[in-house]
Design a protein around this motif. Structure first.
Motif, PDB file in Angstrom:
ATOM      1  N   HIS A  41       0.844  -1.191   0.000  1.00 51.71           N
ATOM      2  CA  HIS A  41       0.000   0.000   0.000  1.00 51.71           C
ATOM      3  C   HIS A  41       0.880   1.242   0.000  1.00 51.71           C
ATOM      4  N   ARG A  42       0.476   2.221  -0.788  1.00 48.64           N
ATOM      5  CA  ARG A  42       1.159   3.516  -0.803  1.00 48.64           C
ATOM      6  C   ARG A  42       0.109   4.600  -0.633  1.00 48.64           C
ATOM      7  N   PHE A  43       0.414   5.570   0.201  1.00 50.88           N
ATOM      8  CA  PHE A  43      -0.518   6.652   0.494  1.00 50.88           C
ATOM      9  C   PHE A  43       0.054   7.971  -0.008  1.00 50.88           C
ATOM     10  N   PHE A  44      -0.817   8.743  -0.623  1.00 51.79           N
ATOM     11  CA  PHE A  44      -0.447  10.024  -1.200  1.00 51.79           C
ATOM     12  C   PHE A  44      -1.307  11.115  -0.568  1.00 51.79           C
ATOM     13  N   PRO A  45      -0.901  11.618   0.594  1.00 60.26           N
ATOM     14  CA  PRO A  45      -1.624  12.717   1.215  1.00 60.26           C
ATOM     15  C   PRO A  45      -1.304  14.007   0.452  1.00 60.26           C
ATOM     16  N   LEU A  46      -2.340  14.667  -0.016  1.00 63.16           N
ATOM     17  CA  LEU A  46      -2.154  15.805  -0.909  1.00 63.16           C
ATOM     18  C   LEU A  46      -2.569  17.118  -0.255  1.00 63.16           C
ATOM     19  N   ASP A  47      -1.854  18.155  -0.611  1.00 57.26           N
ATOM     20  CA  ASP A  47      -2.240  19.503  -0.240  1.00 57.26           C
ATOM     21  C   ASP A  47      -3.466  19.896  -1.058  1.00 57.26           C
ATOM     22  N   LYS A  48      -4.305  20.711  -0.496  1.00 56.30           N
ATOM     23  CA  LYS A  48      -5.518  21.130  -1.201  1.00 56.30           C
ATOM     24  C   LYS A  48      -5.192  21.728  -2.574  1.00 56.30           C
ATOM     25  N   SER A  49      -4.043  22.380  -2.702  1.00 61.20           N
ATOM     26  CA  SER A  49      -3.665  22.986  -3.981  1.00 61.20           C
ATOM     27  C   SER A  49      -3.250  21.938  -5.023  1.00 61.20           C
ATOM     28  N   ASP A  50      -3.071  20.685  -4.595  1.00 59.22           N
ATOM     29  CA  ASP A  50      -2.650  19.618  -5.505  1.00 59.22           C
ATOM     30  C   ASP A  50      -3.735  18.588  -5.788  1.00 59.22           C
ATOM     31  N   PHE A  51      -4.939  18.819  -5.288  1.00 65.41           N
ATOM     32  CA  PHE A  51      -5.984  17.808  -5.400  1.00 65.41           C
ATOM     33  C   PHE A  51      -7.284  18.481  -5.823  1.00 65.41           C
ATOM     34  N   TYR A  52      -7.581  18.387  -7.100  1.00 64.53           N
ATOM     35  CA  TYR A  52      -8.811  18.957  -7.646  1.00 64.53           C
ATOM     36  C   TYR A  52      -9.825  17.837  -7.809  1.00 64.53           C
ATOM     37  N   TYR A  53     -11.049  18.094  -7.421  1.00 60.34           N
ATOM     38  CA  TYR A  53     -12.098  17.088  -7.542  1.00 60.34           C
ATOM     39  C   TYR A  53     -13.425  17.780  -7.818  1.00 60.34           C
ATOM     40  N   PRO A  54     -14.406  17.027  -8.290  1.00 57.47           N
ATOM     41  CA  PRO A  54     -15.687  17.630  -8.673  1.00 57.47           C
ATOM     42  C   PRO A  54     -16.384  18.316  -7.503  1.00 57.47           C
ATOM     43  N   SER A  55     -17.187  19.293  -7.810  1.00 59.90           N
ATOM     44  CA  SER A  55     -17.868  20.076  -6.776  1.00 59.90           C
ATOM     45  C   SER A  55     -18.903  19.268  -6.004  1.00 59.90           C
ATOM     46  N   ASP A  56     -19.319  18.124  -6.541  1.00 59.03           N
ATOM     47  CA  ASP A  56     -20.283  17.304  -5.802  1.00 59.03           C
ATOM     48  C   ASP A  56     -19.604  16.317  -4.852  1.00 59.03           C
ATOM     49  N   ARG A  57     -18.292  16.436  -4.671  1.00 53.54           N
ATOM     50  CA  ARG A  57     -17.549  15.654  -3.685  1.00 53.54           C
ATOM     51  C   ARG A  57     -17.176  16.584  -2.532  1.00 53.54           C
ATOM     52  N   THR A  58     -16.892  15.985  -1.380  1.00 55.94           N
ATOM     53  CA  THR A  58     -16.507  16.793  -0.225  1.00 55.94           C
ATOM     54  C   THR A  58     -14.999  16.673  -0.004  1.00 55.94           C
ATOM     55  N   ASN A  59     -14.515  17.325   1.037  1.00 56.82           N
ATOM     56  CA  ASN A  59     -13.085  17.229   1.337  1.00 56.82           C
ATOM     57  C   ASN A  59     -12.700  15.863   1.903  1.00 56.82           C
ATOM     58  N   ASN A  60     -13.660  14.943   2.003  1.00 55.67           N
ATOM     59  CA  ASN A  60     -13.392  13.551   2.373  1.00 55.67           C
ATOM     60  C   ASN A  60     -13.083  12.687   1.153  1.00 55.67           C
ATOM     61  N   TYR A  61     -13.123  13.272  -0.030  1.00 48.37           N
ATOM     62  CA  TYR A  61     -12.949  12.522  -1.276  1.00 48.37           C
ATOM     63  C   TYR A  61     -11.699  11.650  -1.198  1.00 48.37           C
ATOM     64  N   LEU A  62     -11.873  10.373  -1.515  1.00 56.09           N
ATOM     65  CA  LEU A  62     -10.827   9.363  -1.386  1.00 56.09           C
ATOM     66  C   LEU A  62     -10.756   8.572  -2.685  1.00 56.09           C
ATOM     67  N   VAL A  63      -9.569   8.505  -3.275  1.00 57.40           N
ATOM     68  CA  VAL A  63      -9.365   7.766  -4.515  1.00 57.40           C
ATOM     69  C   VAL A  63      -8.447   6.584  -4.216  1.00 57.40           C
ATOM     70  N   ILE A  64      -8.903   5.396  -4.588  1.00 61.20           N
ATOM     71  CA  ILE A  64      -8.108   4.183  -4.407  1.00 61.20           C
ATOM     72  C   ILE A  64      -7.881   3.560  -5.774  1.00 61.20           C
ATOM     73  N   GLU A  65      -6.614   3.369  -6.119  1.00 58.63           N
ATOM     74  CA  GLU A  65      -6.249   2.702  -7.370  1.00 58.63           C
ATOM     75  C   GLU A  65      -5.656   1.343  -7.024  1.00 58.63           C
ATOM     76  N   ILE A  66      -6.187   0.326  -7.659  1.00 61.25           N
ATOM     77  CA  ILE A  66      -5.751  -1.044  -7.409  1.00 61.25           C
ATOM     78  C   ILE A  66      -5.118  -1.583  -8.686  1.00 61.25           C
ATOM     79  N   SER A  67      -3.856  -1.930  -8.614  1.00 60.79           N
ATOM     80  CA  SER A  67      -3.167  -2.582  -9.735  1.00 60.79           C
ATOM     81  C   SER A  67      -3.026  -4.048  -9.384  1.00 60.79           C
ATOM     82  N   MET A  68      -3.435  -4.912 -10.318  1.00 62.21           N
ATOM     83  CA  MET A  68      -3.346  -6.341 -10.047  1.00 62.21           C
ATOM     84  C   MET A  68      -3.103  -7.115 -11.325  1.00 62.21           C
ATOM     85  N   LEU A  69      -2.541  -8.303 -11.149  1.00 59.37           N
ATOM     86  CA  LEU A  69      -2.376  -9.194 -12.280  1.00 59.37           C
ATOM     87  C   LEU A  69      -3.748  -9.609 -12.783  1.00 59.37           C
TER      88      LEU A  69
END
Length: 129
Positions: A41-69
């Motif tokens: 697992h790798r975590f990327f905590p982002l500054d607000k200036s580095d994380f743009y997301y849609p207006s219908d999401r809140t500041n709890n917005y969480l993105v999980i990317e899963i790479s697998m065979l």
């Protein structure tokens, strides 16, 4: 092989990342039958200036990317997505519309593991679940 990347605002992610890792890995073990030591697992905590997301999401917005065979069934991948959303929502009270999960599948020959292409390895776990 399964690797996880998690992105969110630093002030939201940092306080929960250890327990979030546990929730994610428990879900992976249940659905994909991974063993406890297969935690990547790798975590990327982002500054607000580095994380743009849609207006219908809140500041709890969480993105999980899963790479697998590749090799898991569509049903298994859907089960994993549903379980992750459920468990994260219940444990951290993050609204389901603030949880986004993407699965990326890679052929074994395109993955290098322990010094070899993945298709040349004998794995100690099943991929076809």
């Amino acid at each position: 092989m399964v690797q996880i990347k998690v992105y969110s605002l630093a002030d939201k992610l940092n306080p929960i990342k250890a327990e979030l890792s546990n929730v994610i890995h428990t879900s992976l073990m249940e659905v994909l039958q991974l063993t406890p030591e297969k935690r990547f697992h790798r975590f990327f905590p982002l500054d607000k200036s580095d994380f743009y997301y849609p207006s219908d999401r809140t500041n709890n917005y969480l993105v999980i990317e899963i790479s697998m065979l590749e090799g898991r069934s569509v049903e298994t991948k859907k089960e994993l997505i549903r379980l992750l959303i459920k468990n994260i929502n219940e444990k951290f009270n993050i609204p389901i519309y603030d949880i986004e999960i993407t699965i990326f599948e890679t052929s074994k020959s395109n993955w290098g593991i322990r010094g070899l292409p993945g298709d040349e390895l004998t794995l100690n776990y099943k991929i076809e679940v």
